[in-house]
Scaffold this active site. Structure first.
Site, PDB file in Angstrom:
ATOM      1  N   LYS A   1      -7.348   9.565   1.122  1.00 29.99           N
ATOM      2  CA  LYS A   1      -6.448  10.200   2.480  1.00 29.99           C
ATOM      3  C   LYS A   1      -6.518  11.761   2.388  1.00 29.99           C
ATOM      4  O   LYS A   1      -5.913  12.455   3.581  1.00 29.99           O
ATOM      5  CB  LYS A   1      -4.925   9.993   1.715  1.00 29.99           C
ATOM      6  CG  LYS A   1      -4.178   9.280   1.618  1.00 29.99           C
ATOM      7  CD  LYS A   1      -2.954   9.484   2.127  1.00 29.99           C
ATOM      8  CE  LYS A   1      -1.852   7.455   2.469  1.00 29.99           C
ATOM      9  NZ  LYS A   1      -0.120   8.679   2.036  1.00 29.99           N
TER      10      LYS A   1
ATOM     11  N   LYS B   1      -7.005  -2.086   4.343  1.00 30.20           N
ATOM     12  CA  LYS B   1      -5.941  -2.302   4.589  1.00 30.20           C
ATOM     13  C   LYS B   1      -4.877  -1.983   5.968  1.00 30.20           C
ATOM     14  O   LYS B   1      -5.589  -1.327   6.267  1.00 30.20           O
ATOM     15  CB  LYS B   1      -4.860  -1.660   3.341  1.00 30.20           C
ATOM     16  CG  LYS B   1      -4.058  -1.344   3.070  1.00 30.20           C
ATOM     17  CD  LYS B   1      -3.324  -0.542   1.920  1.00 30.20           C
ATOM     18  CE  LYS B   1      -3.078   0.318   2.419  1.00 30.20           C
ATOM     19  NZ  LYS B   1      -2.469   1.588   1.460  1.00 30.20           N
TER      20      LYS B   1
ATOM     21  N   LYS C   1       0.136   2.192   8.587  1.00 29.79           N
ATOM     22  CA  LYS C   1       0.465   2.424   9.773  1.00 29.79           C
ATOM     23  C   LYS C   1       0.316   3.857   9.800  1.00 29.79           C
ATOM     24  O   LYS C   1       0.147   4.139  11.322  1.00 29.79           O
ATOM     25  CB  LYS C   1       2.263   2.834   9.519  1.00 29.79           C
ATOM     26  CG  LYS C   1       2.286   3.697   8.400  1.00 29.79           C
ATOM     27  CD  LYS C   1       3.774   3.823   7.291  1.00 29.79           C
ATOM     28  CE  LYS C   1       3.922   4.204   6.098  1.00 29.79           C
ATOM     29  NZ  LYS C   1       5.215   3.864   5.836  1.00 29.79           N
TER      30      LYS C   1
HETATM   31  P1  TYM Z   1       3.807   3.082   0.962  1.00 31.91           P
HETATM   32  O1  TYM Z   1       5.105   4.007   1.681  1.00 31.91           O
HETATM   33  O2  TYM Z   1       2.320   3.528   1.681  1.00 31.91           O
HETATM   34  O3  TYM Z   1       4.423   1.537   1.175  1.00 31.91           O
HETATM   35  C1  TYM Z   1       5.204   1.323   0.929  1.00 31.91           C
HETATM   36  C2  TYM Z   1       4.952   0.036   0.367  1.00 31.91           C
HETATM   37  O4  TYM Z   1       4.387  -1.293   1.370  1.00 31.91           O
HETATM   38  C3  TYM Z   1       3.691  -1.720   0.395  1.00 31.91           C
HETATM   39  N1  TYM Z   1       2.036  -1.649   0.933  1.00 31.91           N
HETATM   40  C4  TYM Z   1       1.601  -2.966   1.187  1.00 31.91           C
HETATM   41  N2  TYM Z   1       1.923  -3.908   0.854  1.00 31.91           N
HETATM   42  C5  TYM Z   1       0.616  -4.853   0.707  1.00 31.91           C
HETATM   43  N3  TYM Z   1      -0.632  -4.980   1.791  1.00 31.91           N
HETATM   44  C6  TYM Z   1      -0.341  -3.197   2.997  1.00 31.91           C
HETATM   45  N4  TYM Z   1      -1.152  -3.112   4.070  1.00 31.91           N
HETATM   46  C7  TYM Z   1       1.006  -2.331   2.733  1.00 31.91           C
HETATM   47  N5  TYM Z   1       0.724  -1.201   2.735  1.00 31.91           N
HETATM   48  C8  TYM Z   1       1.873  -0.991   2.421  1.00 31.91           C
HETATM   49  C9  TYM Z   1       3.228  -0.355  -0.563  1.00 31.91           C
HETATM   50  O5  TYM Z   1       2.029  -1.222  -1.625  1.00 31.91           O
HETATM   51  C10 TYM Z   1       4.245   0.152  -1.129  1.00 31.91           C
HETATM   52  O6  TYM Z   1       4.405  -0.908  -2.044  1.00 31.91           O
HETATM   53  N6  TYM Z   1       3.594   6.225  -3.284  1.00 31.91           N
HETATM   54  C11 TYM Z   1       4.421   5.603  -2.301  1.00 31.91           C
HETATM   55  C12 TYM Z   1       5.595   5.624  -2.502  1.00 31.91           C
HETATM   56  C13 TYM Z   1       6.695   5.351  -3.284  1.00 31.91           C
HETATM   57  C14 TYM Z   1       6.862   5.117  -4.707  1.00 31.91           C
HETATM   58  C15 TYM Z   1       7.708   5.296  -5.024  1.00 31.91           C
HETATM   59  C16 TYM Z   1       6.745   3.882  -4.769  1.00 31.91           C
HETATM   60  C17 TYM Z   1       7.318   6.291  -3.806  1.00 31.91           C
HETATM   61  N7  TYM Z   1       7.427   7.135  -5.066  1.00 31.91           N
HETATM   62  C18 TYM Z   1       7.746   5.323  -6.535  1.00 31.91           C
HETATM   63  C19 TYM Z   1       6.958   3.040  -5.530  1.00 31.91           C
HETATM   64  C20 TYM Z   1       7.881   3.877  -6.777  1.00 31.91           C
HETATM   65  C21 TYM Z   1       3.704   4.976  -0.411  1.00 31.91           C
HETATM   66  O7  TYM Z   1       3.145   5.642  -0.424  1.00 31.91           O
HETATM   67  O8  TYM Z   1       3.913   4.134  -0.497  1.00 31.91           O
END
Ligand code: TYM
Length: 340
Positions: free
Chosen positions: A118, A201, A204
Site C-alpha cells: 500500500k 488480488k 476495491k
Molecule cells: P479489507 O477491508 O481489505 O477486507 C475485508 C475482508 O475481505 C477479505 N478480502 C478478500 N478475500 C478474498 N479475496 C479477495 N480478493 C479479498 N479482498 C478482501 C479480507 O481478507 C478481509 O477479511 N485489515 C482488514 C480489516 C480489519 C479486520 C480487523 C479484519 C480491521 N480490523 C479485525 C479482521 C479483524 C482489512 O483491511 O480488510
C-alpha cells in the site's frame, strides 16, 4: 496457554473505503454469516479508523460506512444476533491501539507485506497510521478477547501479528489476559483474483472497474464483466491439477465453486473439456442469481439511513459493554490511571 480458558468469540471487520467486492463477500462475509448461524457470539465491525490511514473524502466515508453496514445485513448478518457496529463509535479501539503501539516492535511491522504494497515506492509519504494499522487491528480483535477471526488470505499475516502482540503483552506483564486469536480462512475462494490479471488480488482500490465485481453492480454489469474476464484459449481441464499455470482459469473456477458451495473438483467434473464461451455465461448466471437478492436488500436498506444509524448506535452500545471492562483491566495491568 490455550484458548480453552477463553469463551469462544468471533471478531472481524471490513474497511469502508469504496464499495465491497465479490472478494470481500466470498473471502469473508459469507463465513461471518455461517459462524453467526452456528450460534457462536459474533462481533462485526465497520473499520472506519482503518479506512482513514489513506485519504478519504469525509462525505464519501460517512456514506461508505452506512453502505458497508447495509452490505453486512444484506448478506445475512443479523444485528440482533451479532453485534454490528462502527469502529469510531467505540473509543476503546483507539485507546487499546495506543497501548499496542507500545507493545508491537518496529521489526514486526517492517515485515508486513500489506504495508509494503500500500505504501508503494514512496514510503516516506505514507501516513504513520498506515504503518501502525496492524496494531489497531490487534486492538479491534483483543478488545473483545476474540478467539476466532474469519478473514481472506491477505489478512493472515495481520492476525498472526495480533497473536504476537497478545503473547508479548501477556509475557511482559506476567498475565494470561489475552487469548491467541486464530485466523479462520476457509472456503473455495479465500483469495479472489482480479478479472483482468489472475496474479493480482481482486481489490476495491484497483483503478480498473472491470477487474472486480462490486456488490452493487447490476446483473448486466456482472454478466459483462465475467464475459470480458481475461482467460487463456484452452478448454477447462477436468481436474484441478490442470489449472496449474492458468491463474485466470483457476480464479473463475474457484469463484464458481465458492458461490455454488461446492469444490473446484466438482465444478471441473461438470465443465471439464468445455470452452470459456460456455463456462463464462454459466458463471455469470450463477453469480447474478446469487447476488441479486443481496444487492436488492442493500439498496432497500440504504433508502433508510436513519435506521442504519439506529442499528449502529445500538451495536456500539453493546460493543462498548464488552470492550470497556477489557480496556479498563488493561489500563490497570499496565499501571495507567483511568478513573476520574
Ligand atoms: P479489507 O477491508 O481489505 O477486507 C475485508 C475482508 O475481505 C477479505 N478480502 C478478500 N478475500 C478474498 N479475496 C479477495 N480478493 C479479498 N479482498 C478482501 C479480507 O481478507 C478481509 O477479511 N485489515 C482488514 C480489516 C480489519 C479486520 C480487523 C479484519 C480491521 N480490523 C479485525 C479482521 C479483524 C482489512 O483491511 O480488510
Amino acid at each position: 496457554m490455550s484458548n480453552e480458558t477463553f469463551e469462544p468469540r468471533v471478531f472481524s471487520g471490513m474497511q469502508p473505503s469504496g464499495n465491497l467486492t465479490l472478494g470481500n463477500y466470498l473471502g469473508a462475509l459469507r463465513r461471518w454469516v455461517e459462524m453467526q448461524d452456528e450460534g457462536i457470539p459474533t462481533v462485526y465491525c465497520v473499520v472506519n479508523l482503518h479506512a482513514i490511514t489513506v485519504w478519504q473524502d469525509p462525505e464519501a466515508l460517512r456514506n461508505a460506512t452506512r453502505e458497508v453496514t447495509a452490505a453486512y445485513i444484506a448478506a445475512g448478518v443479523d444485528p440482533t444476533r451479532s453485534i454490528l457496529f462502527n469502529q469510531s463509535q467505540v473509543p476503546q479501539h483507539a485507546e487499546l491501539a495506543w497501548i499496542f503501539n507500545c507493545v508491537a516492535r518496529l521489526g514486526w511491522l517492517n515485515r508486513m507485506t500489506q504495508f509494503k504494497d500500500k505504501a508503494g515506492k514512496d514510503r516516506e509519504k505514507a501516513s504513520i497510521g498506515l504503518y501502525a494499522y496492524p496494531a489497531l487491528m490487534a486492538a479491534d480483535i483483543l478488545a473483545y478477547r476474540a478467539t476466532h477471526v474469519p478473514v481472506g488470505e491477505d489478512q493472515k499475516q495481520h492476525v498472526e501479528l495480533t497473536r504476537d502482540i497478545a503473547a508479548k503483552f501477556n509475557h511482559d506483564f506476567g498475565v494470561e489476559f489475552f487469548p491467541m486469536p486464530e485466523p479462520v480462512i476457509k472456503g473455495a475462494a479465500t483469495r479472489v483474483m482480479s478479472l483482468r490479471d489472475g496474479t493480482k488480488k481482486m481489490s476495491k482500490s484497483d483503478p480498473s472497474d472491470m477487474s472486480r465485481i462490486n456488490l452493487r453492480d447490476d446483473a448486466d454489469t456482472i454478466a459483462q464483466k465475467f464475459r470480458k474476464a481475461r482467460t487463456d484459449s484452452e478448454p477447462l481441464p477436468s481436474e484441478p491439477a490442470g489449472l496449474e499455470g492458468r491463474p485466470e482459469a483457476r480464479n473463475l473456477v474457484n469463484i464458481y465453486a465458492a458461490i455454488a458451495g461446492v469444490s473446484a473438483e466438482a465444478v471441473l467434473s461438470e465443465y471439464g473439456g468445455r470452452a470459456f464461451s460456455e463456462f463464462k455465461p454459466a458463471l455469470a448466471d450463477l453469480a447474478t442469481a446469487h447476488l441479486a437478492p443481496v444487492t436488492a436488500r442493500m439498496r432497500a436498506l440504504m433508502a433508510d439511513p436513519a435506521e442504519i444509524d439506529r442499528i449502529l448506535g445500538d451495536g456500539a452500545n453493546r460493543a462498548a459493554e464488552i470492550a470497556e471492562p477489557v480496556v479498563a483491566q488493561v489500563y490497570d495491568i499496565v499501571g495507567l490511571i483511568r478513573s476520574r
